[in-house]
Motif scaffolding. Structure first.
Motif, PDB file in Angstrom:
ATOM      1  N   PHE A 129       0.737  -1.160   0.177  1.00  0.00           N
ATOM      2  CA  PHE A 129      -0.022  -0.166   0.046  1.00  0.00           C
ATOM      3  C   PHE A 129       0.891   1.401  -0.133  1.00  0.00           C
ATOM      4  O   PHE A 129       1.897   1.190   0.479  1.00  0.00           O
ATOM      5  CB  PHE A 129      -0.963   0.027   1.291  1.00  0.00           C
ATOM      6  N   ASP A 130       0.332   2.299  -0.368  1.00  0.00           N
ATOM      7  CA  ASP A 130       0.970   3.475  -0.471  1.00  0.00           C
ATOM      8  C   ASP A 130       0.570   4.620   0.662  1.00  0.00           C
ATOM      9  O   ASP A 130      -0.618   4.586   1.028  1.00  0.00           O
ATOM     10  CB  ASP A 130       0.904   4.359  -1.928  1.00  0.00           C
ATOM     11  N   VAL A 131       1.533   5.493   1.121  1.00  0.00           N
ATOM     12  CA  VAL A 131       0.986   6.180   2.258  1.00  0.00           C
ATOM     13  C   VAL A 131       2.023   7.530   1.808  1.00  0.00           C
ATOM     14  O   VAL A 131       2.979   7.519   1.499  1.00  0.00           O
ATOM     15  CB  VAL A 131       1.189   5.613   3.606  1.00  0.00           C
ATOM     16  N   TYR A 132       1.409   8.732   2.069  1.00  0.00           N
ATOM     17  CA  TYR A 132       2.116  10.096   1.846  1.00  0.00           C
ATOM     18  C   TYR A 132       2.346  10.902   3.153  1.00  0.00           C
ATOM     19  O   TYR A 132       1.325  10.766   3.952  1.00  0.00           O
ATOM     20  CB  TYR A 132       1.384  10.988   0.791  1.00  0.00           C
ATOM     21  N   SER A 133       3.220  11.489   3.295  1.00  0.00           N
ATOM     22  CA  SER A 133       3.398  12.313   4.480  1.00  0.00           C
ATOM     23  C   SER A 133       2.640  13.454   4.465  1.00  0.00           C
ATOM     24  O   SER A 133       2.116  13.934   3.398  1.00  0.00           O
ATOM     25  CB  SER A 133       5.154  12.753   4.847  1.00  0.00           C
ATOM     26  N   PRO A 134       2.546  14.288   5.464  1.00  0.00           N
ATOM     27  CA  PRO A 134       2.107  15.510   5.234  1.00  0.00           C
ATOM     28  C   PRO A 134       3.068  16.539   4.416  1.00  0.00           C
ATOM     29  O   PRO A 134       4.152  16.307   4.343  1.00  0.00           O
ATOM     30  CB  PRO A 134       1.942  16.065   6.820  1.00  0.00           C
ATOM     31  N   LEU A 135       2.572  17.871   4.244  1.00  0.00           N
ATOM     32  CA  LEU A 135       3.294  18.660   3.310  1.00  0.00           C
ATOM     33  C   LEU A 135       4.719  19.195   4.070  1.00  0.00           C
ATOM     34  O   LEU A 135       4.412  19.475   5.115  1.00  0.00           O
ATOM     35  CB  LEU A 135       2.234  19.747   2.793  1.00  0.00           C
ATOM     36  N   ILE A 136       5.658  19.149   3.228  1.00  0.00           N
ATOM     37  CA  ILE A 136       6.859  19.720   3.646  1.00  0.00           C
ATOM     38  C   ILE A 136       7.107  21.104   2.913  1.00  0.00           C
ATOM     39  O   ILE A 136       6.612  21.061   1.741  1.00  0.00           O
ATOM     40  CB  ILE A 136       8.174  18.814   3.595  1.00  0.00           C
ATOM     41  N   SER A 137       7.197  22.290   3.470  1.00  0.00           N
ATOM     42  CA  SER A 137       7.413  23.660   2.807  1.00  0.00           C
ATOM     43  C   SER A 137       8.676  24.421   3.702  1.00  0.00           C
ATOM     44  O   SER A 137       8.604  24.445   4.652  1.00  0.00           O
ATOM     45  CB  SER A 137       5.875  24.297   3.067  1.00  0.00           C
TER      46      SER A 137
END
Length: 768
Positions: free
Chosen positions: A59-67
């Protein structure tokens, strides 16, 4: 929007990279390992999992946004991300086996994920976590930092623990081959091995990223250098940014936990360097005042640096009471003719105190005053037994001068013998007062400073080193006899009505023991300051604590590697902290209106642990370095560890330790995978030996990128790990080494240029 435009131009780069051989892996290429046994190992996760377990599940999972903006560090524990609903439901009350993973840094667009070049955002390291609902985050100081991978910049480490006491596995930490090599290095386990996690529900991540993207390079066309601080060690025309090595900048100052000394004449050999350090140094001296007020400014009548100011007008110091306040004053001038202490000998006034903890004798306290030609003592002790003070000595040897107060308040003077009562002296002391309050007696006595055969006190020497040695004793009866308790001390003296200089004294501190704090202060208008709308770190105080092990554990102390000691530290992850900017104080952060925004994408390969899969546990060893990181020097003739080979300088370091030091609880060392973590652009060879047999356990040689394409960035690396298992899968057989086995490792790095913060970390997953 801006990100969409950037994403569309990056597509051209990605398309160019797509000419690589076809693969089923997320990142578009097959992985390799360092110790393949023949040609049967496949670095394709789908082929591997299908061969091992009959199917490929992920399965794929994404982190929160990095800015971030240019030059910024991003290093924090990110918010929780829930796992896909079907995964949570599938493993409710069951155990998941994580058989491997891939990760990437991407910009998400409606047309797909666009990989972000590592020349734009450098991954220094990361830890990913698959957790259950029972996992709770704790930040702790590690008992054995050499066993920890990447401690955070304040010297602590994050971990997830079971808050229910269920005995379940509540967290699986994914952190190996985690750095510039993370996308191209294999992160997987052979058949029958995995990281287990019970009832997983969430993903969390703590990445350390450094923004090195020159915004003029809108197409991410290879590496374009941007502004760097003076302390950057990247040479001209380097294919990488010196920022990725975390150089310490002039926005960082040091506060060394050094030995602090007072001085009442001359000037400091090593002055305190800033106002905050001044306040801390004055407090360390424990002046006789109820309150310390911190001030700074420019004053030509004051010595340079840090001074303590006590005044005789606020309360009579001769009556044994602390003053209401003292001032810690930091003079910001660059030069001053003013010196420490009184202007001439006739104006000398000095004052000091020692409480019972300092005298070493319960119920016995002391104030000491020097005023012109008069020496005064204010002694407080028990009212019903004798007590005494010996002056200018730390022992009864040498026949020192002493003042004795008996249980009736009578004062006598004696020349003590060596562990003997000595002889009674003619009276030279004047008893100014004697009083009893409750069970405490206080006497105030004074005498001329002029030396006699028995009383010796050099005021000039006391000004230069204002610590008066004394011995103290209390008896068991009213009459002077053998003491019931004794102690010795150095009474810290301070100038009165004149500045006492507060100086650092590092002369007695051996190399490697310099600890303390980094203080980050961004200039006004920079990210994180009230004048800026851009998020960033404001004033930040960061603990520094290294522990370089003595040889043969490592060679850091032999070569006096700068990373061992705060006094010599010039770069590495201790100068990187969440949202600090790696530019000097006189450099303005460019492109503040152009944040770089992206996320981490993870692909987690998994099985049901019921398929007969064993758990693994991670054991790390960074004890060759400080731990984990160290400086690679710019080599030349005579530098420890340097040699000139094939037209280039290289640097080698090594260390020896035992399995018992690596693996706790007396277990054998049984590695399933071994990763040697090191950074672009310097790492050349990292080899682990069985020192008892001289056999190589694992040898890793990084592969360097050769082009401007994403995943093949010039000068950046992949580090193939060592994997152990079934020979039919092209793997070396498993090994088992007992606790007494000695392990030896060497690490070789490029050293034509210097490098801050290079990693030396063995990351192993082993049989539980």
């Amino acid at each position: 929007g801006r990100m969409m435009v950037l994403a569309s131009v990056v597509l051209g780069t990605v398309a160019a990279a797509a000419a690589a051989p076809p693969t089923n892996n997320m990142n578009g290429f097959d992985y390799v390992i360092a110790n393949a046994n023949g040609d049967k190992f496949t670095g394709d996760f789908e082929q591997m999992n299908t061969a091992n377990y009959g199917s490929n599940q992920y399965f794929d999972v994404y982190s929160p946004l990095i800015s971030t903006v240019y030059g910024q560090v991003y290093w924090t524990m990110m918010d929780s991300v829930p796992l896909p609903d079907d995964i949570i439901e599938k493993f409710k009350g069951k155990t998941m086996a994580i058989t491997g993973y891939e990760s990437d840094q991407v910009q998400r667009t409606p047309t797909g994920d666009i990989p972000l070049p590592i020349t734009a955002a450098y991954n220094h390291h990361y830890t990913g976590y698959i957790n259950s609902n029972s996992a709770q985050l704790e930040r702790v100081k590690p008992e054995h930092p050499e066993r920890i991978g990447h401690m955070e910049s304040d010297g602590l480490v994050s971990q997830f623990v079971d808050v229910t006491g269920s005995g379940k596995i509540v967290s699986a930490a994914l952190h190996e081959g985690n750095g510039g090599e993370f996308r191209q290095s294999f992160h997987g386990f052979p058949k029958g091995w995995a990281q287990l996690i019970d009832s997983p529900t969430e993903f969390r991540m703590s990445p350390m990223q450094i923004d090195t993207w020159n915004r003029e390079n809108k197409n991410f066309d290879g590496f374009w250098p941007g502004p760097e601080p003076l302390n950057s060690e990247a040479p001209a025309n380097a294919p990488y940014s010196g920022l990725l090595e975390c150089p310490c900048t002039t926005r960082m100052s040091k506060q060394v936990d050094s030995t602090v000394v007072a001085q009442a004449t001359g000037e400091c050999a090593t002055p305190v360097t800033d106002a905050s350090s001044c306040a801390a140094a004055v407090k360390q001296l424990n002046p006789p005042a109820s309150q310390i007020i911190s001030q700074s400014g420019t004053n030509e009548s004051m010595p340079l640096g840090c001074s303590l100011i006590l005044t005789s007008s606020s309360t009579p110091t001769s009556r044994g009471k602390p003053q209401p306040q003292a001032v810690a004053y930091f003079n910001e001038l660059k030069s001053s003719s003013a010196r420490c202490g009184a202007r001439d000998d006739s104006e000398v006034k000095m004052f000091g105190w020692a409480n019972p903890q300092q005298t070493g004798v319960a119920n016995l306290g002391l104030y000491v005053e020097v005023e012109g030609s008069t020496f005064r003592l204010v002694i407080t002790g028990p009212a019903n037994v004798w007590f005494g003070i010996g002056v200018n000595t730390t022992t009864m040897a040498g026949n020192p001068y002493a003042v004795i107060v008996d249980g009736n308040g009578n004062v006598t003077e004696r020349q003590l013998g060596n562990e003997a009562a000595g002889v009674l002296l003619p009276a030279t002391m004047t008893v100014e007062s004697s009083s009893v309050s409750g069970d405490r007696r206080t006497v105030v006595v004074s005498r001329p400073i002029a030396a006699t055969d028995t009383f010796r006190l050099n005021v000039g020497e006391l000004q230069g080193n204002p610590r008066l040695p004394i011995i103290a004793a209390v008896g068991s009866g009213k009459t002077f006899a053998y003491h019931q308790a004794k102690g010795s001390s150095l009474v810290q003296m301070f100038a009165v009505d004149a500045p006492t200089c507060v100086c650092e004294d590092n002369s007695s501190m051996p190399f490697g023991k310099g600890k303390g704090y980094f203080l980050y202060t961004p200039p006004p208008g920079e990210p994180g300051t009230p004048e800026s709308h851009v998020p960033g770190a404001n004033f930040t105080r960061l603990a520094f604590a290294k522990n370089c092990l003595p040889y043969p554990s490592g060679t850091m102390l032999l070569g006096k590697n700068p990373s061992c000691d705060l006094r010599s530290y010039t770069g590495g992850q201790s100068c990187c902290h969440h949202l600090v900017t790696l530019l000097d104080a006189d450099q303005v952060t460019p492109w503040q209106d152009q944040p770089l925004e992206y996320v981490f994408k993870w692909r987690i390969y998994y099985r049901d642990a019921a398929e007969g899969i064993e758990n693994v546990i991670q054991h790390n060893w960074g004890g060759m370095a400080t731990p984990t990181e160290y400086d690679v020097p710019k080599c030349s003739v005579g530098i420890e560890g340097c040699s000139f080979e094939d037209g280039h300088w290289v640097h080698r370091m090594n260390g020896t330790w035992t399995v018992a030091e690596l693996v706790p609880n007396g277990n054998n060392f049984e590695p399933v995978t071994i990763h040697g973590h090191c950074h672009a652009p310097t790492c050349v060879d990292f080899t682990l030996y069985n020192a008892d047999t001289n056999e190589i356990i694992c040898q890793q040689r990084p592969n360097f990128g050769q082009s401007n394409r994403t995943f093949d960035e010039s000068g950046y690396i992949s580090v193939p790990p060592c994997v152990f298992g079934d020979a039919s899968q092209g793997l070396q057989p498993l090994i088992s080494l007992p606790p007494s086995t000695r392990l030896f490792s060497t690490k070789t790095c490029k050293a034509d240029a210097g490098h801050h913060g290079e990693m030396s970390l063995w990351q192993t997953y082993c049989r539980v």
